[in-house]
Design an enzyme around this catalytic site. Structure first.
Site, mmCIF file in Angstrom:
data_model
loop_
_atom_site.group_PDB
_atom_site.id
_atom_site.type_symbol
_atom_site.label_atom_id
_atom_site.label_comp_id
_atom_site.label_asym_id
_atom_site.label_seq_id
_atom_site.Cartn_x
_atom_site.Cartn_y
_atom_site.Cartn_z
ATOM 1 N N TYR A 182 12.736 -1.608 -2.726
ATOM 2 C CA TYR A 182 12.136 -0.213 -2.460
ATOM 3 C C TYR A 182 13.733 0.479 -2.609
ATOM 4 C CZ TYR A 182 7.579 -0.866 -0.444
ATOM 5 O OH TYR A 182 6.376 -0.919 0.090
ATOM 6 N N ASP A 198 2.267 4.703 -0.284
ATOM 7 C CA ASP A 198 1.679 6.343 -0.332
ATOM 8 C C ASP A 198 1.432 7.369 -0.581
ATOM 9 O OD1 ASP A 198 1.137 4.690 3.127
ATOM 10 O OD2 ASP A 198 3.266 5.882 3.092
ATOM 11 N N ARG A 243 10.968 5.753 4.300
ATOM 12 C CA ARG A 243 11.305 7.280 4.142
ATOM 13 C C ARG A 243 12.012 7.491 5.285
ATOM 14 N NH1 ARG A 243 4.995 9.172 3.159
ATOM 15 N NH2 ARG A 243 7.052 11.054 3.377
ATOM 16 N N ARG A 276 0.957 -1.373 -0.194
ATOM 17 C CA ARG A 276 -0.417 0.113 0.066
ATOM 18 C C ARG A 276 0.720 1.292 -0.128
ATOM 19 N NH1 ARG A 276 -4.250 -1.736 4.928
ATOM 20 N NH2 ARG A 276 -4.789 -3.188 3.646
#
Length: 273
Positions: free
Chosen positions: A111, A52, A198, A50
């Protein structure tokens, strides 16, 4: 109903994230709209992650059940046609066994975070990379990133509204390298906490600027306190690049075993009443 695995590429800037929401457009809603345009049916899809608001993907994965046994190439082309003009594209479609689940069958998610490290403002990369003007030491960032590798309690590096049952995760890989003006961070794990990547990249920036040392990363981890985290990196530079799965044969065999065990348990319950 045939189940299809779709590998998806998207620019996250126009969306409130992957998941369908009432307060704004989402990537999930775009694909579901495209599937309805193709099949004339309401189709609900499941995603591997999911992402952001504003986060991008070059290798997101979702699954969809269709009522007709379409060739995978036809599904890919039709969905891409009906996604227009949204910046969402299906890169690959594949028919899977019915037990495949884009989220729960995944064994690894990867990622990438892109930092554009220069003084002039961004033009083509605006919204697609984090603009950091101060000179970053990518080698120091890479050394500090190794403190994250392994099994840790990542309470410090997750959003306060994270819904995961446990803050403990096992990070398999974390590398940082310089490519000209870019500093590229890449990490992989079976799963991540909300805002984890992040948060880690934001703290590594402090290392790159010489404000933190690798030991500060360790102390932040051990603090298990969100207040110990550095400033969180913006969504602009984050990309879900890849989702890995077990071989289809193994995944299907395990699914069939689970079905058999559930059926056996149900039969046992029925015989006891």
């Amino acid at each position: 109903m045939p189940r299809y695995k779709l590998t998806v590429d998207y620019d996250g800037r126009p969306y409130c994230g992957w998941q369908r929401q009432a307060n704004g457009p989402s990537v999930q809603a775009v694909i579901e709209r495209a599937l309805k345009g193709f099949t004339s049916e309401d189709v609900s899809i499941g995603g591997a992650g999911r992402t952001d608001t504003g986060v991008h993907a070059t290798g997101q994965v979702c699954h969809a059940d269709l009522s007709k046994d379409w060739p995978a190439e036809t599904v890919m082309r039709a969905v891409n046609f009906h996604c227009l003009p949204d910046p969402v594209v299906v890169l690959h479609a594949e028919q899977m066994h019915n037990g495949f689940d884009a989220r729960f069958s995944a064994i690894r998610r990867s990622y990438r975070y892109r930092i554009r490290n220069r003084v002039p403002a961004l033009t083509h990369d605006r919204g697609l990379a984090w603009h950091v003007k101060s000179e970053l030491d990518a080698e120091a960032m890479h050394a500090a990133a190794q403190e994250f590798v392994g099994h840790h309690d990542f309470t410090t590096f997750r959003h306060t509204r994270c819904q995961a049952k446990s803050p403990e995760k096992t990070l398999e890989h974390f590398s940082v390298r310089r490519e000209g003006e870019y500093v590229i961070a890449e990490c992989a794990s079976r799963s991540f906490l909300h805002n984890q990547v992040r948060s880690m990249v934001g703290s590594l920036r402090l290392v790159g600027e010489g404000k933190w040392q690798p030991g500060d990363i360790t102390r932040a981890l051990e603090a298990r306190d969100r207040q110990a985290c550095g400033p969180v990196a913006p969504a602009d530079g984050l990309y879900l690049t890849r989702v890995d799965y077990r071989p289809v044969e193994i995944d299907q065999e395990e699914w069939q075993d689970k079905k058999a065990r559930k059926a056996a348990m149900a039969a046992g319950d029925d015989s006891g009443t």
